[in-house]
Design a protein around this motif. Structure first.
Motif, PDB file in Angstrom:
ATOM      1  N   ASP A  90      -8.324  -2.932  -6.355  1.00  0.00           N
ATOM      2  CA  ASP A  90      -6.806  -2.921  -5.928  1.00  0.00           C
ATOM      3  C   ASP A  90      -6.062  -4.369  -5.675  1.00  0.00           C
ATOM      4  O   ASP A  90      -6.960  -5.421  -5.505  1.00  0.00           O
TER       5      ASP A  90
ATOM      6  N   GLU B  86      -2.569  -5.875  -4.059  1.00  0.00           N
ATOM      7  CA  GLU B  86      -1.187  -5.608  -2.969  1.00  0.00           C
ATOM      8  C   GLU B  86      -0.062  -6.542  -3.769  1.00  0.00           C
ATOM      9  O   GLU B  86      -0.147  -7.553  -3.942  1.00  0.00           O
TER      10      GLU B  86
ATOM     11  N   MET C  90       4.062  -7.234  -3.527  1.00  0.00           N
ATOM     12  CA  MET C  90       5.206  -7.515  -2.786  1.00  0.00           C
ATOM     13  C   MET C  90       6.652  -7.031  -3.746  1.00  0.00           C
ATOM     14  O   MET C  90       6.776  -7.786  -4.885  1.00  0.00           O
TER      15      MET C  90
ATOM     16  N   ARG D  76       8.864  -4.856   0.895  1.00  0.00           N
ATOM     17  CA  ARG D  76       7.993  -3.712   1.092  1.00  0.00           C
ATOM     18  C   ARG D  76       6.803  -4.107   0.112  1.00  0.00           C
ATOM     19  O   ARG D  76       6.999  -4.860  -0.818  1.00  0.00           O
ATOM     20  N   LYS D  77       5.631  -3.661   0.687  1.00  0.00           N
ATOM     21  CA  LYS D  77       4.331  -3.703  -0.166  1.00  0.00           C
ATOM     22  C   LYS D  77       3.879  -2.522  -0.651  1.00  0.00           C
ATOM     23  O   LYS D  77       4.081  -1.459   0.108  1.00  0.00           O
ATOM     24  N   ARG D  78       3.215  -2.657  -1.931  1.00  0.00           N
ATOM     25  CA  ARG D  78       2.596  -1.335  -2.419  1.00  0.00           C
ATOM     26  C   ARG D  78       1.258  -1.852  -2.997  1.00  0.00           C
ATOM     27  O   ARG D  78       1.106  -2.891  -3.356  1.00  0.00           O
ATOM     28  N   LYS D  79       0.550  -0.738  -3.072  1.00  0.00           N
ATOM     29  CA  LYS D  79      -0.984  -1.169  -3.748  1.00  0.00           C
ATOM     30  C   LYS D  79      -0.994  -0.454  -4.932  1.00  0.00           C
ATOM     31  O   LYS D  79      -0.587   0.746  -5.120  1.00  0.00           O
TER      32      LYS D  79
ATOM     33  N   THR E 226      -3.668  -0.199  -8.542  1.00  0.00           N
ATOM     34  CA  THR E 226      -5.199  -0.289  -9.067  1.00  0.00           C
ATOM     35  C   THR E 226      -5.246  -0.761 -10.522  1.00  0.00           C
ATOM     36  O   THR E 226      -4.529  -0.217 -11.520  1.00  0.00           O
TER      37      THR E 226
ATOM     38  N   GLY F 266      -0.783  -8.891  -8.475  1.00  0.00           N
ATOM     39  CA  GLY F 266      -0.477  -8.908  -6.676  1.00  0.00           C
ATOM     40  C   GLY F 266      -1.717  -9.732  -6.350  1.00  0.00           C
ATOM     41  O   GLY F 266      -2.711 -10.256  -6.985  1.00  0.00           O
TER      42      GLY F 266
ATOM     43  N   LEU G 243      -7.310  -7.189  -3.425  1.00  0.00           N
ATOM     44  CA  LEU G 243      -7.886  -6.871  -2.137  1.00  0.00           C
ATOM     45  C   LEU G 243      -9.314  -6.357  -2.370  1.00  0.00           C
ATOM     46  O   LEU G 243      -9.744  -5.472  -2.955  1.00  0.00           O
TER      47      LEU G 243
END
Length: 500
Positions: A102, A104, A106, A111-114, A116, A155, A158
């Motif tokens: 994953d 992250e 910006m 706003r943040k989105r994840k 894969t 990004g 994670l």
């Protein structure tokens, strides 16, 4: 003003129960150092495990010494383990090559989105030599996101939680057996590469005359992977024998930045105030220089400290003409037999006259301190400005010895050398060879030139019909000292008679 420092440095006091851990560094000018750390610990009677995460990544494991400096506590090291490779984002990303991870991302508006992605290539970590130099840079990661392949990370990665055996810093672990329990101050000492120091000297001459001022700087470089906070630093000068470990790729060159900062700083007049920043003393067969105050040495940092200053050193500018030019590629490996059979050997003329700068390293000459090897830069004042007029290096120079440095070739003094006669009486094993040497001075003032001649063809020789007096400098060198008037010329002739 001459500043030659008395010895102010004293060794750190080592007590059984120190108030705080302390560090000392002795850095050698051969790309290694000795690290000494005073470690506060509370040992149990029997087996103990001591773990240190404040060591360098270039530590030499078999050089580690752990001891009670007071000699009151009997210790035995049963086992020792060193892990130099700390966990980094690059090495952690390597674990997920071929797997989903994953990221992250910006987006505009904060706003943040994840997302894969599949790690096709991590890029790997930069490769370091034993000396802390980068051998190869990491490549760019390749990630597949939503069916498309991209270079670089989409990004911030994670990662899942770390396992218990992951380390974030180089780690040294020792299993120690103690004969008794209780708090103790231990000394942990080891050798590490990735640290070096060098000396540099700036000499400034007035617009006219040869009384120069000198400032000496020491430049310390730390590429060991560790920060040394509030540390006492010593510098060892001398050619200490140090073996290179077999089978380890070593990059000995520096990081490419050989620039010295603040080259002219403090070269003007005025008294030097405060304690000397560096002191020196003889130690074994070497010289030990000590910074008078503790300092913090960051990883990757280049630090400079002034260690010697003198405002009134008498020097001499010397012109030397060595007229024979010997091609090292053509004559490599030649011996006397080859030289005797070649009439042309040593007949090529070198027109350049060398400019040398000499001064005595003595107290009488306002210096008299052991000078570690390093680069020497010469400047001359041009009104309010300084002009650079040459540089070279010196070797370790003891007190009382002469410093002699080649700084360049003279513009207005030219030499010429030619063979005027050659007679080889091979049956009698003799050679007679004659030369004419001309040195022309196009300056507006007279100059004195040392004319050096090498006698190559035999150990046995005699000078016949010399036009000038000469001095025999060694078994195959003679030297003429001539004074040439303004816009004048001096002609030297001689015949060398060889036999064997």
């Amino acid at each position: 003003m001459n500043v030659v420092a008395p010895l102010l440095f004293t060794l750190l006091s080592l007590s059984a129960q120190p108030k705080a851990e302390q560090t000392q560094l002795t850095i050698y000018n051969q790309n290694f150092a000795v690290v000494r750390q005073l470690v506060s610990t509370d040992l149990q009677a029997g087996i103990n495990t001591l773990t240190r995460t404040d060591v360098t990544r270039t530590l030499e494991p078999d050089s580690v010494v752990l001891r009670d400096p007071t000699g009151k506590r009997a210790l035995r090291v049963l086992e020792q383990n060193f892990r130099p490779s700390a966990l980094t984002p690059e090495t952690l990303l390597e674990r997920y090559e071929g797997k989903l991870l994953d990221f992250e991302v910006m987006e505009p508006g904060g706003r943040k989105r994840k997302v894969t992605g599949k790690v096709l290539r991590s890029g790997g970590a930069a490769q370091y030599s034993r000396y802390g130099q980068v051998i190869s840079q990491a490549a760019q990661p390749v990630i597949e996101v939503e069916g498309k392949t991209r270079f670089g990370l989409p990004g911030v990665p994670l990662f899942p939680p770390l396992s218990g055996d992951d380390i974030l810093k180089p780690t040294l672990s020792l299993v120690v057996e103690s004969g008794q329990a209780g708090p103790v101050g231990l000394e942990l000492a080891y050798l590490t590469s990735g640290m070096t120091w060098e000396a540099a000297y700036n000499l400034v001459a007035p617009e006219t005359g040869d009384t120069v001022s000198l400032t000496g700087l020491v430049t310390v470089k730390n590429r060991s992977g560790k920060v040394f906070p509030n540390t006492q630093i010593q510098l060892m000068a001398g050619d200490v024998s140090k073996l290179r470990p077999a089978g380890i790729d070593e990059i000995i060159s520096s990081d490419g930045d050989n620039t010295l900062i603040g080259g002219f700083g403090g070269m003007g007049g005025g008294a030097f105030m405060g304690p000397p920043p560096v002191t020196q003393k003889s130690f074994d067969e070497y010289h030990l220089y000590s910074l008078s105050r503790k300092t913090t040495l960051q990883d990757g940092e280049t630090k400079q400290v002034e260690f010697v200053r003198s405002e009134t050193i008498d020097s001499e500018r010397v012109y030397v003409y060595s007229g024979a030019w010997i091609d090292p590629n053509r004559y490599r490996g030649w011996g006397y037999e080859n030289i005797r059979s070649s009439r042309e050997f040593g007949t090529q003329s070198n027109p350049k006259v060398w400019v040398m700068r000499e001064f005595e390293n003595t107290e009488k000459n306002h210096l008299g301190i052991p000078l570690p090897k390093g680069r020497v830069r010469f400047y001359r004042k041009d009104g309010e400005a300084l002009q650079f007029v040459g540089e070279n290096t010196i070797d370790h120079t003891p007190q009382g010895e002469k410093v002699r440095v080649y700084t360049g070739d003279a513009f207005d003094i030219v030499g010429e050398r030619r063979q005027t006669n050659y007679a080889d009486s091979s049956g009698k094993s003799t050679i007679d060879e004659s030369f004419e040497i001309k040195v022309r001075n196009r300056k507006k003032e007279a100059v004195t030139v040392r004319v050096v001649e090498k006698l190559y063809r035999s150990w046995n020789w005699e000078i016949k019909e010399p036009s000038e007096k000469f001095a025999k400098k060694d078994s195959n060198t003679i030297e003429y000292t001539v004074t040439i008037p303004p816009d004048g010329e001096k002609v030297i002739t001689y015949t060398a008679h060889y036999w064997w």
